[in-house]
Design an enzyme around this catalytic site. Structure first.
Site, PDB file in Angstrom:
ATOM      1  N   LYS A 198       9.200  23.701 -10.481  1.00  0.00           N
ATOM      2  CA  LYS A 198       7.858  23.127 -10.651  1.00  0.00           C
ATOM      3  C   LYS A 198       7.763  22.580 -12.059  1.00  0.00           C
ATOM      4  CE  LYS A 198       3.918  23.523 -11.867  1.00  0.00           C
ATOM      5  NZ  LYS A 198       3.299  22.599 -12.846  1.00  0.00           N
ATOM      6  N   GLY A 250       6.201  28.568 -20.967  1.00  0.00           N
ATOM      7  CA  GLY A 250       4.944  27.886 -21.250  1.00  0.00           C
ATOM      8  C   GLY A 250       4.112  28.705 -22.216  1.00  0.00           C
ATOM      9  N   SER A 251       2.819  28.502 -22.162  1.00  0.00           N
ATOM     10  CA  SER A 251       1.943  29.140 -23.148  1.00  0.00           C
ATOM     11  C   SER A 251       1.737  30.635 -22.825  1.00  0.00           C
ATOM     12  CB  SER A 251       0.586  28.440 -23.153  1.00  0.00           C
ATOM     13  OG  SER A 251      -0.002  28.574 -21.879  1.00  0.00           O
ATOM     14  N   THR A 252       1.361  31.376 -23.830  1.00  0.00           N
ATOM     15  CA  THR A 252       1.101  32.801 -23.656  1.00  0.00           C
ATOM     16  C   THR A 252      -0.085  33.001 -22.703  1.00  0.00           C
ATOM     17  OG1 THR A 252       2.041  33.291 -25.810  1.00  0.00           O
ATOM     18  CG2 THR A 252       0.549  34.947 -24.912  1.00  0.00           C
ATOM     19  N   GLY A 255       1.227  32.551 -19.272  1.00  0.00           N
ATOM     20  CA  GLY A 255       2.180  33.640 -19.001  1.00  0.00           C
ATOM     21  C   GLY A 255       1.482  34.910 -18.542  1.00  0.00           C
ATOM     22  N   GLU A 273       8.891  33.126 -21.059  1.00  0.00           N
ATOM     23  CA  GLU A 273       9.283  32.548 -22.354  1.00  0.00           C
ATOM     24  C   GLU A 273       8.058  31.834 -22.887  1.00  0.00           C
ATOM     25  OE1 GLU A 273      11.970  33.131 -23.808  1.00  0.00           O
ATOM     26  OE2 GLU A 273      13.343  33.753 -22.228  1.00  0.00           O
ATOM     27  N   CYS A 307       8.873  25.627 -29.032  1.00  0.00           N
ATOM     28  CA  CYS A 307       8.347  26.991 -29.049  1.00  0.00           C
ATOM     29  C   CYS A 307       8.837  27.793 -30.245  1.00  0.00           C
ATOM     30  CB  CYS A 307       8.739  27.702 -27.763  1.00  0.00           C
ATOM     31  SG  CYS A 307      10.505  27.655 -27.457  1.00  0.00           S
ATOM     32  N   GLU A 405      -0.505  29.275 -32.687  1.00  0.00           N
ATOM     33  CA  GLU A 405       0.555  28.299 -32.458  1.00  0.00           C
ATOM     34  C   GLU A 405      -0.099  26.916 -32.393  1.00  0.00           C
ATOM     35  OE1 GLU A 405       2.353  27.946 -28.488  1.00  0.00           O
ATOM     36  OE2 GLU A 405       4.304  27.925 -29.467  1.00  0.00           O
TER      37      GLU A 405
HETATM   38  P1  NAD Z   1       1.311  25.721 -20.085  1.00  0.00           P
HETATM   39  O1  NAD Z   1       1.275  27.191 -20.058  1.00  0.00           O
HETATM   40  O2  NAD Z   1       0.023  24.988 -20.153  1.00  0.00           O
HETATM   41  O3  NAD Z   1       2.045  25.139 -18.792  1.00  0.00           O
HETATM   42  C1  NAD Z   1       3.357  25.513 -18.471  1.00  0.00           C
HETATM   43  C2  NAD Z   1       3.559  25.360 -16.981  1.00  0.00           C
HETATM   44  O4  NAD Z   1       2.700  26.278 -16.311  1.00  0.00           O
HETATM   45  C3  NAD Z   1       3.225  23.984 -16.413  1.00  0.00           C
HETATM   46  O5  NAD Z   1       4.165  23.661 -15.434  1.00  0.00           O
HETATM   47  C4  NAD Z   1       1.851  24.193 -15.802  1.00  0.00           C
HETATM   48  O6  NAD Z   1       1.574  23.322 -14.719  1.00  0.00           O
HETATM   49  C5  NAD Z   1       1.958  25.617 -15.316  1.00  0.00           C
HETATM   50  N1  NAD Z   1       0.666  26.309 -15.188  1.00  0.00           N
HETATM   51  C6  NAD Z   1      -0.496  26.071 -15.845  1.00  0.00           C
HETATM   52  N2  NAD Z   1      -1.461  26.938 -15.437  1.00  0.00           N
HETATM   53  C7  NAD Z   1      -0.888  27.739 -14.507  1.00  0.00           C
HETATM   54  C8  NAD Z   1      -1.350  28.833 -13.731  1.00  0.00           C
HETATM   55  N3  NAD Z   1      -2.594  29.284 -13.824  1.00  0.00           N
HETATM   56  N4  NAD Z   1      -0.487  29.437 -12.892  1.00  0.00           N
HETATM   57  C9  NAD Z   1       0.802  29.020 -12.790  1.00  0.00           C
HETATM   58  N5  NAD Z   1       1.295  27.973 -13.492  1.00  0.00           N
HETATM   59  C10 NAD Z   1       0.473  27.340 -14.346  1.00  0.00           C
HETATM   60  O7  NAD Z   1       2.259  25.331 -21.285  1.00  0.00           O
HETATM   61  P2  NAD Z   1       2.613  23.879 -21.813  1.00  0.00           P
HETATM   62  O8  NAD Z   1       1.415  23.337 -22.537  1.00  0.00           O
HETATM   63  O9  NAD Z   1       3.201  23.072 -20.716  1.00  0.00           O
HETATM   64  O10 NAD Z   1       3.790  24.178 -22.848  1.00  0.00           O
HETATM   65  C11 NAD Z   1       3.565  24.528 -24.167  1.00  0.00           C
HETATM   66  C12 NAD Z   1       3.729  26.006 -24.363  1.00  0.00           C
HETATM   67  O11 NAD Z   1       5.005  26.409 -23.874  1.00  0.00           O
HETATM   68  C13 NAD Z   1       3.716  26.418 -25.812  1.00  0.00           C
HETATM   69  O12 NAD Z   1       2.935  27.570 -25.971  1.00  0.00           O
HETATM   70  C14 NAD Z   1       5.172  26.731 -26.113  1.00  0.00           C
HETATM   71  O13 NAD Z   1       5.370  27.619 -27.165  1.00  0.00           O
HETATM   72  C15 NAD Z   1       5.641  27.251 -24.823  1.00  0.00           C
HETATM   73  N6  NAD Z   1       7.104  27.141 -24.705  1.00  0.00           N
HETATM   74  C16 NAD Z   1       7.859  28.288 -24.814  1.00  0.00           C
HETATM   75  C17 NAD Z   1       9.244  28.220 -24.773  1.00  0.00           C
HETATM   76  C18 NAD Z   1      10.091  29.471 -24.877  1.00  0.00           C
HETATM   77  O14 NAD Z   1      11.244  29.437 -24.464  1.00  0.00           O
HETATM   78  N7  NAD Z   1       9.602  30.577 -25.399  1.00  0.00           N
HETATM   79  C19 NAD Z   1       9.867  26.990 -24.611  1.00  0.00           C
HETATM   80  C20 NAD Z   1       9.076  25.855 -24.500  1.00  0.00           C
HETATM   81  C21 NAD Z   1       7.686  25.947 -24.547  1.00  0.00           C
END
Ligand code: NAD
Length: 503
Positions: A198, A250-252, A255, A273, A307, A405
């Site tokens: 996804k 993705g974001s905390t 997560g 992550e 990240c 962040e």
């Molecule tokens: P995000 O959490 O907004 O989205 C990430 C993914 O989750 C997307 O595919 C989104 O469609 C999906 N998503 C959103 N809401 C959801 C829900 N309620 N249920 C299930 N899935 C959902 O993050 P972003 O803005 O796409 O990415 C940026 C963040 O990702 C930053 O906080 C960054 O630090 C983090 N990140 C972490 C790493 C790591 O390895 N630690 C790597 C890259 C990015």
């Protein structure tokens, strides 16, 4: 930024492959059971260019409940066959897929660049290369991830087998759309799971185009599928009763929701992550030039949308003034490379979209009353989402720009006196993804590396990763690890088989 290799090779793949996708012919359908299909959901994703805000597409599939169920059913049907596919066959499929990714790397990078804005020469080729190398790396593990056995001294022989979980899913962010695919699909498929990808709603095109390559590589229907969508699609996957694992980056904030959905549904396994606010600690005896180079690259790569970016820099007071001078100069040099991501000379492209632009410039504006602006602090140009590399000094630990962040090219720079003090300050965060320690004293480096609470620490380097070593964070930066043998463990269930030798 990483040592996965800087440039993408133009590989020649055995048969001439027909890859129809490019910026004039964008993939917009879901890839289910080895076919491109329309979504059964009427809602669509809309995409815009970060260069100038112009429309890229308004009709990209957003997978809904029926689509998710169809993909899960196809994966369930494919799983028994894929699990029993001989290791050499699986290996060859992954290797062929890697070669196809490499051969079409420039086009894949362009499909991502349309909505991410990452220049090919800097981040664009890096993340494609990471995907290519991930599939190769995990292909190599397929016949080497042996189980364990325990002695039969007590009359029972114990054999531990690494069993695949079944249907698994990867939910990924926009900032490294293909690199993340390799780090998740690679180990999932190598260990015999079926995998549903996804991608982020902000960068779906490279992921959707993979369907053509998945089919050409020879993956059986249902083994590797792609569902574009937004958070609602992610939530359907995270709460699905037949998905056994979600690997999320993705974001905390998201997560936390994923972990909750997993707990409330079928207790599926979850790898998280998440975000970071990583410190770089520079001692008086550090090689100044080396420390400055790493700290600048760490916060400017992918326009700070990384990240594990070192976004808090602490420098010991003996070299603080010199560091400030050098860091400011290097950030201002980097500012000159901000521009059109389609131009070869550009190193820093725009931020991903209007939302991210408003978020980052909001932090920059508010930061001016939280600390002293050393350089940057504003927009570049008047169209698109370009910003200057920005540094604030003398920022209190409780200031918003010290704690949150930002996910843009913005760092806070402060001085410190002692080792004890700086370990406490570096650890004063809810995150724990990455840290850097710069010193010539190996004893001090090892002490600080051990005292810092984070998943990864660089000594005389920072903000880098390797496929061969675990990648992930402590505290609210996540749970579980990617890369290395750890990724294989995250996608398998140890099954203990006990043989009675006493009767
Ligand atoms: P995000 O959490 O907004 O989205 C990430 C993914 O989750 C997307 O595919 C989104 O469609 C999906 N998503 C959103 N809401 C959801 C829900 N309620 N249920 C299930 N899935 C959902 O993050 P972003 O803005 O796409 O990415 C940026 C963040 O990702 C930053 O906080 C960054 O630090 C983090 N990140 C972490 C790493 C790591 O390895 N630690 C790597 C890259 C990015």
């Amino acid at each position: 930024m990483s040592h996965l290799g800087a440039s993408l090779k133009e590989a020649v793949v055995g048969s001439a492959s027909s890859f129809p996708w490019n910026k004039s012919n964008l993939p917009k359908q879901l890839f289910i059971n080895n076919e491109y299909v329309d979504s059964k959901n009427d809602k669509k994703l809309e995409l815009y260019s970060p260069k100038d805000g112009s429309e890229v597409a308004k009709d990209v599939a957003l997978a809904g409940e029926h689509d998710v169920d169809a993909a899960v059913a196809a994966a369930q049907a494919a799983f028994p066959g894929w699990k029993k596919t001989p290791p050499t066959v699986k290996r060859d499929l992954l290797l062929k897929f890697a070669n196809l990714l490499e051969a079409h790397g420039k086009t894949l990078a362009e499909l991502t660049r349309l909505t991410l804005g990452a220049p090919f020469g800097s981040f664009g080729s890096f993340e494609i290369n990471m995907a290519v190398e991930s599939f190769r790396y995990f292909a190599g593990w397929i016949d080497k991830f042996a189980g364990e056995s325990y002695p039969q001294d007590d009359g029972f022989m114990k054999i531990v087998r690494n069993e695949p979980l079944g249907v698994t899913a990867g939910i990924i962010p926009w900032n490294g759309p293909l690199g993340n695919v390799g780090m998740k699909a690679g180990p999932a498929l190598a260990t015999g799971n079926c995998f549903i990808l996804k991608p982020s709603e902000k960068t779906p095109f490279a992921a959707l185009s993979l369907g053509t390559l998945i089919k050409e590589a020879g993956f059986p229907p249902g083994v590797f599928q792609v569902l574009s969508g937004d958070g609602t699609t992610g939530a359907l996957l995270a709460s699905h009763m037949s998905i056994r694992k979600v690997s999320f980056t993705g974001s905390t904030t998201t997560g936390r929701k994923i972990q909750e959905m997993a707990a409330k549904s079928n207790l599926k396994r979850v790898t998280l992550e998440l975000g970071g606010k990583s410190p770089a600690v520079v001692f008086d005896d550090a090689n100044l030039e080396n420390a400055i180079t790493w700290c600048v690259n760490a916060i400017c790569a992918n326009t700070g949308q990384v990240c594990f970016a070192a976004s808090r820099v602490y420098v010991q007071e003996g070299i603080y003034d010199k560091f400030v001078q050098g860091y400011k100069k290097a950030m201002e040099e980097r500012a000159k490379t901000v521009g059109d991501p389609d131009e070869d000379s550009t190193v820093m492209g725009p931020l991903v979209d209007k939302l991210q632009f408003e978020r980052v410039t909001g932090f920059m504006d508010r930061g001016k009353s939280q600390g002293t602006l050393l350089t940057g602090g504003g927009r570049v140009g008047s169209t698109g989402f370009f910003v200057e590399p920005t540094v604030f000094t003398n920022v209190p630990a409780d200031a918003e720009i010290s704690r949150n962040e930002i996910f843009g090219p913005v760092s806070v720079l402060n001085s410190f006196k002692t080792e004890e003090e700086i370990v406490a300050r570096a650890n004063d965060t809810n995150f724990g993804l990455m840290a850097g320690v710069f010193t010539q004293d190996i004893n001090k480096a090892m002490r600080v590396a051990s005292d810092i609470d984070s998943g990864m620490v660089g000594i005389n380097c920072v903000s880098l990763c390797f496929l061969t070593a675990p990648f992930g964070g402590s505290k609210e930066s996540g749970t579980g690890r990617e890369n290395a043998i750890n990724a294989l463990r995250m996608f398998t269930e140890p099954k203990t088989v006990m043989i009675n030798l006493t009767y």
